[in-house]
Motif scaffolding. Structure first.
Motif: not given
Length: 440
Positions: A87-115
Motif C-alpha cells: 500500500v505504502n506499508p510493504s509486507v511479505e508472506i511466505k506459505v508452505n504447500e498447504k498455504e499455512k504461513v511460514v513467515s511474515v516479514t515487514a519490508l519497510n517501517e510502515d510494514g512493521q507498524q502494520v504487523i
C-alpha cells in the motif's frame, strides 16, 4: 522412493537390527547340553521375554515417530510461495504447500507498524491477509482517499500462482468494499530477474512494487524508476490507469478523494483561459507526476484555439498553460511585424531608387541586349573568371543537373523557404507594384 526416503529406511533397519538380540547360536548350545533332561519352565521367564519385546516395539515406535516428525516439520516450514501486500506499508508472506504461513516479514517501517506484535506462524493465508488488511484500515494506511492495494504472487508453480492471485484479488477487494473505503486492487505474478532484485534492494522495495514501477516506466518514458520509487500504490494506480501494463490485473477504481478532482481542475483552467464550459469541445484529463507533485494534465479546444493546462492536483494552482505560450508568440509576432513594416518602407524607397536607375539603363540600351553585352564584355569576362571555380565544382558534382542538386539539398531549401517565406511574400508584393508602375 527418493534418496532421502531410502536413507530413512536404512536408518530404521539398522536401528531395528541393533535392538534385536542375536540368540540363535546360544539356543542351539543350550539344546545340546540339556538333551535328555527335564527342564522346568518358570513363569517369570515368560514375563522377561514379553518385557524385552515391549521394549523393542517402543524403541521402534520412537524411531519411526522421530522420522515422521522430522518430515512433518520440514513440510510445514518449507515455503513454496510468496505473497506481498503493498500500500505504502510493504509486507511479505511466505506459505508452505498447504498455504499455512511460514513467515511474515515487514519490508519497510510502515510494514512493521502494520504487523506490530501479531504472530502468524502456522496460520492460514486467508486469516493472515484478513488481519493485515484490517490493520492497514485501522491505522489509516487504507482509507477513502487512498484505497489501492498491490498483491504480488511469486511461485515456481505457475498454476498455483495464478489461482492464488485471483483468489486474493477477490478476497481483498471484498474486504475493502465491506469496509466502505471502496476497492482498487492491482494484482500480478512476479517473475524476478537479477535486474529486478537489484532495483528492489537499491530502493528498499518489495519485488512486486519494483516490478510494477518497471512496467510503468517501460510504457511511459517520461518517468524514471527513481521518480516513482517513493510514490504510494494509490498514486501509481492513478498514474498508470491508462497504460496497458503487461501481466497486471485491476479491479475497482483508485480514489482521487485526496485531490481536487478532474472537474475542479478543468474549472480552474477555464477560469484562467476566460472561457466557459459551453464554449469548449473534447476536454481530456489525466493525472501526472511532475517535479515532485501530482498534477492534472488538461487539454481542450474552443473551436479556434487548442489549450493545454497543468494544474496542481491538491491545490488547483495553475502550473503552466498553452495560453502563456500563445501570448508570447503574439508579442513576438507583433515585434516581427513592426520590424517587417519598417524594413518594407526602406525596401520601397530602395526599389524606387533602383527602378529609376534601371529605367535609365533600359533607355540607354534601347532594348538591344547584344549591344549591352558588347558594351559590358570586360565586366562579364571578369565575373566569369572570378566565379569560374565555383561553377567547376558544381559541374563536377552534378554535371549541370539542377534537379539532382535540388533533391540533395531539399531539406536546406525547404528550411530556407520557410524562414524566408514571409519576407519574399513582401518582396513579391513590392516587385509586383514596381512592375505595374514601370510597365503599366
Amino acid at each position: 522412493m527418493n534418496m532421502e526416503d531410502r536413507e530413512l529406511d536404512r536408518q530404521v533397519k539398522q536401528a531395528f537390527d541393533g535392538l534385536t538380540p542375536d540368540i540363535f547360536d546360544s539356543v542351539l548350545t543350550d539344546c545340546r547340553m540339556q538333551s535328555g533332561k527335564v527342564v522346568s519352565m518358570k513363569p517369570r521367564r515368560k514375563g522377561r521375554l514379553l518385557r524385552s519385546a515391549a521394549g523393542i516395539a517402543a524403541a521402534l515406535l520412537l524411531m519411526v515417530g522421530g522420522v515422521s516428525a522430522l518430515g512433518l516439520w520440514r513440510l510445514e516450514n518449507t515455503a513454496v510461495a510468496s505473497v506481498s501486500l503493498d500500500v505504502n506499508p510493504s509486507v511479505e508472506i511466505k506459505v508452505n504447500e498447504k498455504e499455512k504461513v511460514v513467515s511474515v516479514t515487514a519490508l519497510n517501517e510502515d510494514g512493521q507498524q502494520v504487523i506490530a506484535n501479531m504472530d502468524f506462524e502456522g496460520s492460514s493465508l486467508e486469516v493472515t491477509v484478513n488481519a493485515l488488511v484490517g490493520s492497514m484500515l485501522r491505522q489509516g494506511y487504507l482509507s477513502v482517499s487512498a484505497n489501492s492495494v498491490l498483491i504480488s504472487v511469486e511461485s515456481a508453480d505457475g498454476e498455483q500462482a495464478a489461482a492464488l492471485e485471483q483468489r486474493l484479488r477477490e478476497e481483498v477487494g471484498g474486504l475493502l468494499e465491506s469496509s466502505g473505503v471502496g476497492s482498487a486492487v492491482i494484482s500480478q505474478q512476479v517473475d524476478a530477474d537479477d535486474q529486478l532484485r537489484t532495483l528492489a534492494e537499491e530502493h528498499g522495495l518489495s519485488l512486486g512494487k519494483a516490478q510494477l514501477i518497471r512496467n510503468i516506466t517501460a510504457q511511459d518514458s517520461r518517468y524514471s524508476f527513481a521518480d516513482l520509487a517513493g510514490l504510494t500504490i494509490n498514486q501509481l494506480n492513478l498514474l498508470s490507469s491508462g497504460l496497458p501494463l503487461q501481466g497486471v490485473q485491476r479491479s475497482g477504481q483508485a480514489s482521487e478523494a485526496g485531490y481536487i478532482g478532474s472537474a475542479a481542475a478543468l474549472e480552474a483552467a477555464l477560469a484562467d483561459a476566460g472561457l466557459s464550459s459551453d464554449r469548449i469541445a473534447a476536454p481530456s484529463s489525466s493525472m501526472d507526476w511532475e517535479d515532485g507533485l501530482m498534477v492534472y494534465d488538461l487539454a481542450f479546444d474552443d473551436g479556434e484555439s487548442s489549450y493545454q493546462y497543468i494544474v496542481e492536483a491538491m491545490t488547483g494552482q495553475i502550473i503552466s498553460s498553452a495560453k502563456e505560450l500563445e501570448t508570447l508568440l503574439e508579442q513576438q509576432s507583433g515585434e516581427a511585424g513592426q520590424i517587417l513594416q519598417e524594413q518594407t518602407g526602406s525596401m520601397a524607397d530602395l526599389v524606387q531608387e533602383q527602378s529609376q536607375s534601371l529605367e535609365e539603363w533600359l533607355s540607354s540600351t534601347s532594348g538591344d541586349w547584344a549591344e549591352w553585352i558588347k558594351n559590358h564584355d570586360e565586366e562579364i569576362k571578369r565575373w566569369a573568371e572570378e566565379s569560374g571555380s565555383l561553377w567547376e565544382v558544381w559541374a563536377e558534382q552534378y554535371g549541370g543537373d539542377w534537379e539532382a542538386w535540388a533533391r540533395d539539398h531539399a531539406a536546406e531549401i525547404e528550411s530556407w523557404a520557410r524562414a524566408q517565406g514571409r519576407t519574399w511574400e513582401n518582396y513579391g508584393e513590392l516587385w509586383e507594384s514596381w512592375a505595374e508602375s514601370l510597365f503599366g
